[in-house]
Design a protein around this motif. Structure first.
Motif: not given
Ligand code: 5AD
Ligand code: SF4
Length: 439
Positions: A385-387, A403-408
């Motif tokens: 992923v990109s952070v 991440s792109e997916y809004l995960h911390a």
């Protein structure tokens, strides 16, 4: 020069309040205030409130009660209530809590300097108008100081949908969209100050129709215009209504590189009977077909939602329909609430579902949603992923970002700084975050 006065703002509720609080702080900066982190240092306390559920609104009165001692020790301490409770309850607030000096609704924040001056003269100040002028145009521009890598930018306010349970159309008023050029200017200023990711905010953001050079522009067009802002790396938007997900906006999720693969698309219920009683104007099936189209445009998109359980007339079968819809969609993230009757809304007239039944449904729904959240997090392990790093972590050399997916994501990344975007491989998952390694 006289010493700066100290302002403490406490923000409740949605991200739009977070944005408003920032802007109020800037506005009062012009009256000589600087913000502080605790109430006991303050010359002025502002509570930026939320009226969406009863609990949120009642919290304000208990919070105000806690300031009694401070006010006794410092009689010229100014106490203000802003936001949706201010709009909904107005003068009532001062009656119930006489130590409140100032009550300001969400559309009148640009008038805060005059209101503050009035309070300084020992008077009370109340403003819950819906003025003609755009408050944001009458508030000072953001100061040029550098800031964190992510920012909110309100592009639309108010709502014309009138869901039967919701106070927003009454507290925030009718839908108003800010003009495109002003949004682009604000976005460029944010980028100059170090912002890499902007989340476009609106109570019903995908109904955006702000004035552009050649007439009104839609949200997808605004996103494409922002896509051309150099230095801006990521775009998000929230909150959306299913009926305003146009083909062009869906397509943008597949085509616009800066638009992140995360979508908050509340459905509230999976029962057609309840959706109708909620005045949502779509069926469960239509929502599911919509999700299929969004996933066809962007297969890896992470979906988020809002749910209300125990809405008046919700039967066991209606609730099971919600559970089935959730199983079918598979959310990566979701918020669920027990229905709260709000004065003035159409549903407030209707009989409540038994509280114990509603509690039990909420528990079952939340268990399912958590299970889905963790399952989606599990699928991230091993993926690249990109952070975007936002802050330092608690451990030596550790950075935390999204991440792109809004995960911390927590990463050991000693040579990175806030605002850097790095490729990361996810190696483990915790309750509410992921762990990764730099690639
Ligand atoms: N009771 C419970 N939840 C509510 N929401 C809005 N109004 C109510 C209410 N009266 C929830 C909806 C909305 C989210 C912001 O808050 O799920 O999407
Ligand atoms: Fe409230 Fe959202 Fe419905 Fe508007 S669309 S009335 S903000 S729940």
């Amino acid at each position: 020069m006289s010493e700066a006065k100290k302002l403490f703002i406490k923000t409740y509720g949605c991200q739009m309040n977070v944005y408003d609080s920032e802007r109020m702080a800037e506005t009062l900066g012009g009256s000589g205030y600087e913000t502080v982190e605790t109430a006991d240092q303050a010359d002025m306390i502002l509570l930026n409130t939320c009226h969406i559920r009863e609990k949120a609104a009642e919290k304000i009165y208990s919070e105000l009660g806690r300031f009694k001692g401070l006010k006794a020790a410092k009689p010229d301490l100014k106490i203000g209530v802003a936001g949706c409770v201010a709009q909904a309850e107005g003068e009532e607030i001062m009656k119930r809590q006489p130590m409140v000096d100032l009550v300001v609704g969400p559309q009148s924040y640009h008038r805060l300097p005059e209101m503050e001056a009035k309070v300084t003269e020992g008077k009370k100040a109340l403003d819950t108008d819906f003025p003609e002028e755009d408050k944001f145009e009458h508030m000072p521009k953001r100061p040029k100081a550098s800031r964190g890598p992510t920012a909110f930018l309100t592009v639309q306010e108010g709502c014309d949908k009138f869901c039967a349970f919701c106070v927003v159309p009454y507290t925030r008023g009718a839908e108003v969209s800010r003009p495109v050029e002003r949004i682009l200017t604000e976005a460029r200023e944010l980028v100059e100050r170090g912002v890499k990711e902007i989340t476009l905010l609106g109570q019903n953001v995908n109904a955006y129709h702000g004035l552009g050079k050649d007439g009104p522009m839609t949200l997808d067009q605004l996103i494409w215009a922002l896509n051309d802002v150099d230095g801006l790396e990521r775009i998000r938007f929230t909150t959306s209504h299913p009926n305003d997900m146009t083909d062009a906006l869906i397509a943008a999720h597949g085509e616009c590189e800066k638009l992140m693969p995360y979508l908050h698309l509340p459905v509230q219920s999976g029962s057609d009977h309840i959706l109708k009683r909620m005045n949502r104007n779509h069926t469960a099936e239509e929502y599911i077909r919509l999700i299929e189209r969004i996933r066809a445009a962007r297969p890896d998109i992470l979906l988020s939602g809002d749910f209300i359980v125990g809405f008046p007339e919700e039967s066991d079968a209606d609730f099971e329909d919600t559970m089935s819809l959730v199983r079918e969609v598979n959310y990566g993230q979701a918020y669920s609430f027990k229905y709260s009757s709000r004065p003035g809304t159409p549903a407030a007239e209707r009989a409540l579902v038994d509280a114990a039944v509603a509690d039990e449904r909420l528990q079952r729904l939340q268990a399912l949603l958590s299970e889905q959240q963790y399952a989606v997090q599990d699928t991230m392990v091993g993926r690249e992923v990109s952070v975007l790093f936002e802050r330092e972590g608690r451990l030596e050399g550790q950075m935390v970002g999204k991440s792109e997916y809004l995960h911390a994501v927590h990463v050991t990344a000693p040579n990175t700084a806030r605002g850097d975007i790095r490729k990361v491989r996810i190696v483990n998952t915790e309750r509410n975050s992921l762990g990764g390694e730099l690639i």
